[in-house]
Design an enzyme around this catalytic site. Sequence first.
Site, mmCIF file in Angstrom:
data_model
loop_
_atom_site.group_PDB
_atom_site.id
_atom_site.type_symbol
_atom_site.label_atom_id
_atom_site.label_comp_id
_atom_site.label_asym_id
_atom_site.label_seq_id
_atom_site.Cartn_x
_atom_site.Cartn_y
_atom_site.Cartn_z
ATOM 1 N N ARG A 1 0.853 -1.194 0.000
ATOM 2 C CA ARG A 1 0.000 0.000 0.000
ATOM 3 C C ARG A 1 0.883 1.236 0.000
ATOM 4 O O ARG A 1 1.968 1.239 0.589
ATOM 5 C CB ARG A 1 -0.878 0.053 1.255
ATOM 6 C CG ARG A 1 -2.128 -0.789 1.168
ATOM 7 C CD ARG A 1 -3.139 -0.242 0.148
ATOM 8 N NE ARG A 1 -4.310 -1.087 0.068
ATOM 9 C CZ ARG A 1 -4.474 -2.099 -0.789
ATOM 10 N NH1 ARG A 1 -3.543 -2.386 -1.675
ATOM 11 N NH2 ARG A 1 -5.595 -2.800 -0.794
ATOM 12 N N HIS B 1 -1.109 0.898 -9.631
ATOM 13 C CA HIS B 1 -1.826 0.026 -8.696
ATOM 14 C C HIS B 1 -2.547 -1.115 -9.446
ATOM 15 O O HIS B 1 -3.747 -1.302 -9.292
ATOM 16 C CB HIS B 1 -2.834 0.830 -7.842
ATOM 17 C CG HIS B 1 -3.308 0.086 -6.635
ATOM 18 N ND1 HIS B 1 -3.618 0.672 -5.443
ATOM 19 C CD2 HIS B 1 -3.518 -1.254 -6.428
ATOM 20 C CE1 HIS B 1 -4.003 -0.235 -4.564
ATOM 21 N NE2 HIS B 1 -3.948 -1.418 -5.148
#
Length: 313
Positions: free
Chosen positions: A228, A276
């Site tokens: 993350r 991502h």
Amino acid sequence: MSLLVAVTWETQPWVERFTRHLPGREIVVLGEEFDRSKIRYVATWGPKPGSLDNLPNLQAIFSLGAGVDHLMGYPDLPAAPIVRVAQDDLTHRMSEYMVMHSLMYLRDHARFSEAQRAKRWEPDRSPPIASDVRVGIMGFGVLGQDAAAKLKMMGFDVAGWSRTSKSVEGFKVYSGDNGLDEFLARTDILIALIPLTPDTRGILNRSLFKKLAQDGRLGGPVLINAGRGGLQVESDILTCLDDGTLKAATLDVFEKEPLPESSPLWAHPRVTITPHNAAVSEPEATARYIAQQILRHEAGESFENMVDRARGY
Ligand code: NDP
Ligand code: OXD
């Protein structure tokens, strides 16, 4: 029973798959009229505040990804069990990403690309082989262990680091604060696959990078973060790239997503950026997995891959 699909992306691909994998059930989406008392399950990613309120018969919240940090900040999250995605399609995609980027560092891909653009013929007469390179995987869970097995198959010298101590055949696993420094000191390629929790926020910072091995065959440690963005301190990554603490970084996740155009990471010559998508939750595989969990639950079995709210993952 109704399933509420609460996503901010296009809903149609999900509705189509859930309808097929859960025949005879009502599938509804936010924005439509529906009876909230009929909703038994929610499949969601980044739900907007209020969207999960007033669901009195909710039996499970399915995260449409492996991570659940997008749910942890939801105000007054319903008390139903949270089930996350842990299935082969997503796991294999992540391992592809980790193997590819590790091999690109091993084979000095950036240098040869640059040499090609400059039309320079510059073979390396004594390149390292995978067994010369120590990979350290922070987060030795579902994704970390699959990537470890595949990197090991390529010959890399792989170890893991997790919160609790564990033994995984074929790997040295360090754990907790006590094991961290030793783990970092033997790491040339640092792979981050830990969840974002209050304990891990900002963990990828200058003081941690300083503890990575400086004697490795890659000419400096490299970071690959697909965990993350909140794990990393981007200003520290840039400082460490510029002062030689880090040789390079591959980043799939960012403090702010999409990565703002103004970020100096975009243009840094030793940063590789992906948007991502190291491992996407492919709708067909994910809907099939969630349908299986619903059918298990309705047959009286427990959900798999339930999230521990106190741990935050
Ligand atoms: P798991 O829950 O299976 O594994 C998490 C691992 O992290 C475990 O080994 C756990 O330790 C470890 N961990 C958690 N907190 C700490 C801590 N404070 N210190 C040390 N270790 C810690 O998760 P997955 O492997 O399925 O997924 C990992 C993460 O990958 C997700 O949370 C998500 O953020 C990210 N992800 C990113 C994607 C992308 O496309 N970029 C796609 C999918 C996931 P322990 O074993 O002791 O519990
Ligand atoms: C996930 C993600 O957590 O895609 O699955 O980030």
